[in-house]
Design an enzyme around this catalytic site. Structure first.
Site, PDB file in Angstrom:
ATOM      1  N   SER A  39       0.757  -1.089  -0.058  1.00 48.30           N
ATOM      2  CA  SER A  39      -0.121   0.045  -0.086  1.00 48.30           C
ATOM      3  C   SER A  39       0.909   1.198   0.051  1.00 48.30           C
ATOM      4  O   SER A  39       0.458   2.246  -0.526  1.00 48.30           O
ATOM      5  CB  SER A  39      -0.865   0.094   1.260  1.00 48.30           C
ATOM      6  N   HIS A  89       1.488   4.842   4.508  1.00 52.30           N
ATOM      7  CA  HIS A  89       0.753   5.505   3.331  1.00 52.30           C
ATOM      8  C   HIS A  89       1.146   6.886   3.294  1.00 52.30           C
ATOM      9  O   HIS A  89       1.346   7.215   2.046  1.00 52.30           O
ATOM     10  CB  HIS A  89      -0.738   5.414   3.579  1.00 52.30           C
TER      11      HIS A  89
END
Length: 142
Positions: A39, A89
């Site tokens: 991610s 992230h």
């Protein structure tokens, strides 16, 4: 697919690699411990598209920037759920934005294409060496 279409394969690979490293680095600084997944790198691809939207001053650039900023916000909000590493992230988004900004929007005649190819092969080599080192470490531990 859109990142590769706009930046080209070599630049996309460098964006993906740097985003992944930046994401895991920020994750380690924020909360040391195990973190897995892709991610951070995916957020990096989003960051690169935001950079392209900002650099490409046009209606198209504005639409691209708007779309990918929304996706970043959705992803970061989703990252507030327990067990999701939002630090990775943010690190990946930042790394992707910075490399995307540096990469610019390549044209077929743009200089530096060879440099990005060499950088992409270096990223592949570093990744392969890391997997080899991990394999050797795990095989000695067993």
């Amino acid at each position: 697919a859109q990142v590769e279409e706009i930046y080209g394969g070599s630049r996309m690979l460098v964006i993906y690699f740097v985003s992944s490293v930046a994401g895991f680095y920020v994750s380690t600084l924020w909360a040391p411990g195990p973190s897995v997944g892709a991610s951070a790198a995916l957020f990096g691809l989003i960051g690169a598209m935001i950079a392209m939207g900002i650099r490409h001053r046009s209606t198209l650039g504005d639409h691209v920037k708007s779309l990918y900023i929304r996706w970043a916000i959705y992803g970061l909000l989703f990252g507030l759920l327990p067990g999701i590493d939002n630090a990775a992230h943010v690190g990946g988004l930042t790394g992707g934005f910075l490399v995307g900004w540096l990469a610019g929007v390549p044209r077929q005649d743009a200089p530096g294409g060879r440099l990005w190819q060499v950088a992409s092969w270096l990223c592949i080599l570093i990744t392969a060496l890391c997997f080899l080192k991990m394999y050797l470490w795990l095989s000695q531990s067993a």
